[in-house]
Design a protein around this motif. Structure first.
Motif, mmCIF file in Angstrom:
data_model
loop_
_atom_site.group_PDB
_atom_site.id
_atom_site.type_symbol
_atom_site.label_atom_id
_atom_site.label_comp_id
_atom_site.label_asym_id
_atom_site.label_seq_id
_atom_site.Cartn_x
_atom_site.Cartn_y
_atom_site.Cartn_z
ATOM 1 N N ALA A 1 -8.053 -61.421 20.837
ATOM 2 C CA ALA A 1 -7.710 -60.874 22.150
ATOM 3 C C ALA A 1 -8.414 -59.549 22.398
ATOM 4 O O ALA A 1 -8.946 -59.302 23.486
ATOM 5 N N LEU A 2 -8.441 -58.674 21.393
ATOM 6 C CA LEU A 2 -9.112 -57.384 21.547
ATOM 7 C C LEU A 2 -10.619 -57.562 21.717
ATOM 8 O O LEU A 2 -11.267 -56.796 22.440
ATOM 9 N N LEU B 1 -21.142 -60.027 23.592
ATOM 10 C CA LEU B 1 -21.306 -60.940 22.458
ATOM 11 C C LEU B 1 -19.955 -61.274 21.831
ATOM 12 O O LEU B 1 -19.623 -62.451 21.614
ATOM 13 N N LEU B 2 -19.154 -60.226 21.537
ATOM 14 C CA LEU B 2 -17.842 -60.469 20.944
ATOM 15 C C LEU B 2 -16.948 -61.262 21.888
ATOM 16 O O LEU B 2 -16.228 -62.166 21.464
ATOM 17 N N GLY B 3 -16.989 -60.910 23.167
ATOM 18 C CA GLY B 3 -16.165 -61.613 24.139
ATOM 19 C C GLY B 3 -16.528 -63.079 24.261
ATOM 20 O O GLY B 3 -15.646 -63.944 24.342
ATOM 21 N N THR B 4 -17.822 -63.380 24.238
ATOM 22 C CA THR B 4 -18.269 -64.768 24.342
ATOM 23 C C THR B 4 -17.873 -65.569 23.112
ATOM 24 O O THR B 4 -17.400 -66.712 23.212
ATOM 25 N N MET B 5 -18.038 -64.974 21.930
ATOM 26 C CA MET B 5 -17.670 -65.669 20.699
ATOM 27 C C MET B 5 -16.169 -65.926 20.634
ATOM 28 O O MET B 5 -15.724 -67.020 20.259
ATOM 29 N N ALA B 6 -15.371 -64.919 20.999
ATOM 30 C CA ALA B 6 -13.920 -65.085 20.981
ATOM 31 C C ALA B 6 -13.468 -66.116 22.007
ATOM 32 O O ALA B 6 -12.599 -66.951 21.727
ATOM 33 N N ALA B 7 -14.046 -66.074 23.195
ATOM 34 C CA ALA B 7 -13.688 -67.047 24.231
ATOM 35 C C ALA B 7 -14.062 -68.468 23.806
ATOM 36 O O ALA B 7 -13.310 -69.412 24.045
ATOM 37 N N GLY B 8 -15.222 -68.612 23.155
ATOM 38 C CA GLY B 8 -15.626 -69.924 22.672
ATOM 39 C C GLY B 8 -14.673 -70.462 21.626
ATOM 40 O O GLY B 8 -14.325 -71.651 21.624
ATOM 41 N N TYR B 9 -14.231 -69.586 20.727
ATOM 42 C CA TYR B 9 -13.264 -69.984 19.698
ATOM 43 C C TYR B 9 -11.966 -70.441 20.341
ATOM 44 O O TYR B 9 -11.428 -71.510 19.995
ATOM 45 N N ALA C 1 -3.013 -72.160 10.970
ATOM 46 C CA ALA C 1 -3.260 -70.732 11.203
ATOM 47 C C ALA C 1 -4.385 -70.539 12.215
ATOM 48 O O ALA C 1 -4.255 -69.748 13.166
ATOM 49 N N LEU C 2 -5.494 -71.258 12.043
ATOM 50 C CA LEU C 2 -6.625 -71.096 12.948
ATOM 51 C C LEU C 2 -6.342 -71.692 14.324
ATOM 52 O O LEU C 2 -6.775 -71.145 15.347
ATOM 53 N N PHE C 3 -5.601 -72.793 14.355
ATOM 54 C CA PHE C 3 -5.275 -73.416 15.639
ATOM 55 C C PHE C 3 -4.323 -72.538 16.446
ATOM 56 O O PHE C 3 -4.540 -72.301 17.645
ATOM 57 N N GLU C 4 -3.279 -72.050 15.810
ATOM 58 C CA GLU C 4 -2.290 -71.248 16.529
ATOM 59 C C GLU C 4 -2.844 -69.902 16.970
ATOM 60 O O GLU C 4 -2.401 -69.340 17.965
ATOM 61 N N SER C 5 -3.826 -69.377 16.241
ATOM 62 C CA SER C 5 -4.394 -68.083 16.618
ATOM 63 C C SER C 5 -5.028 -68.135 18.002
ATOM 64 O O SER C 5 -5.038 -67.126 18.713
ATOM 65 N N ALA C 6 -5.532 -69.305 18.400
ATOM 66 C CA ALA C 6 -6.113 -69.427 19.733
ATOM 67 C C ALA C 6 -5.048 -69.253 20.815
ATOM 68 O O ALA C 6 -5.289 -68.620 21.849
#
Length: 225
Positions: free
Chosen positions: A42-43, A51-59, A105-110
């Protein structure tokens, strides 16, 4: 007419209790890791760094667009190879549990990332500007000013997502992991009382989840501004 017989349930309680512990372990680890990793995601999306925003949004978009059962199967097929090659785990390690923990863990983090991002945005921008005017860095502003207030706003949603997560852990039956639902299914199939055991499992899920939802509503009323 089908004749119900619940006499096998008392003898199955130790097995069901062990399955419930597996369910609670999956839920607890997924909540902790999901909130920590979701906060970072989120941060990253709110940082202004493209770059960070695009990677996080893609995840986030990737995991929110894929069924959870498919993610569980993915990690069940991938994680064992990675753990054996990188961590040198022996044959006695329960790979099913490790892969399920990683998948949840990885699924719920989204999902937690989107909840936390909405909570951060609920804090007035004027407070962020005031903190930056005082010389605080982005990290200090988030840690000392924004996140404490955002937590109050998003706490009910975080707890509601935890209840949903508790229900979703029943999907680990697809990889043969004996959680509460899986244990009930196996015992019912063994004793020829599958209907009774599944009804009992459903009743336990209902009592726990409904009770937790009532606590969330009560908490939401107490912290409401």
């Amino acid at each position: 007419m089908y004749e119900f017989d619940f006499s096998s349930i008392p003898g199955a309680l130790p097995i069901l209790g062990a399955g419930l512990l597996v369910t609670l372990k999956l839920t607890g680890v997924a909540i902790v890791v999901g909130i920590v990793w979701g906060t970072l995601l989120a941060l990253a999306r709110l940082s202004g760094n493209r770059l960070l925003g695009t990677m996080a949004a893609g995840y986030v978009n990737l995991f929110r667009a894929v069924p959870l059962v498919m993610v569980i199967l993915w990690f069940y097929l991938i994680v064992p190879t990675l753990l054996k090659d990188w961590a040198g785990l022996g044959q006695g390690t329960d790979i099913r549990m490790a892969s399920a923990l990683v998948a949840f863990a990885l699924f719920e983090s989204a999902y937690y990332a989107e909840i936390i991002r909405a909570g951060v945005r609920s804090v007035p921008q004027g407070q962020v500007n005031a903190a930056r005017a005082l010389g605080m860095t982005y990290t200090q502003t988030m840690r000392l000013v924004v996140l404490p207030q955002a937590l109050r706003n998003m706490l009910p949603l975080l707890l509601t997502q935890a209840i949903i997560l508790f229900q979703d852990t029943s999907l680990v039956y697809v990889i043969g992991l004996a959680d509460f639902f899986g244990a009930a299914y196996k015992v019912g199939d063994r004793d020829g009382r599958l209907v009774e055991l599944l009804l009992f499992a459903g009743a336990v899920y209902f009592v726990l989840c409904f009770g937790a939802s009532l606590l969330v509503r009560r908490l939401q009323k107490r912290i409401a501004v």
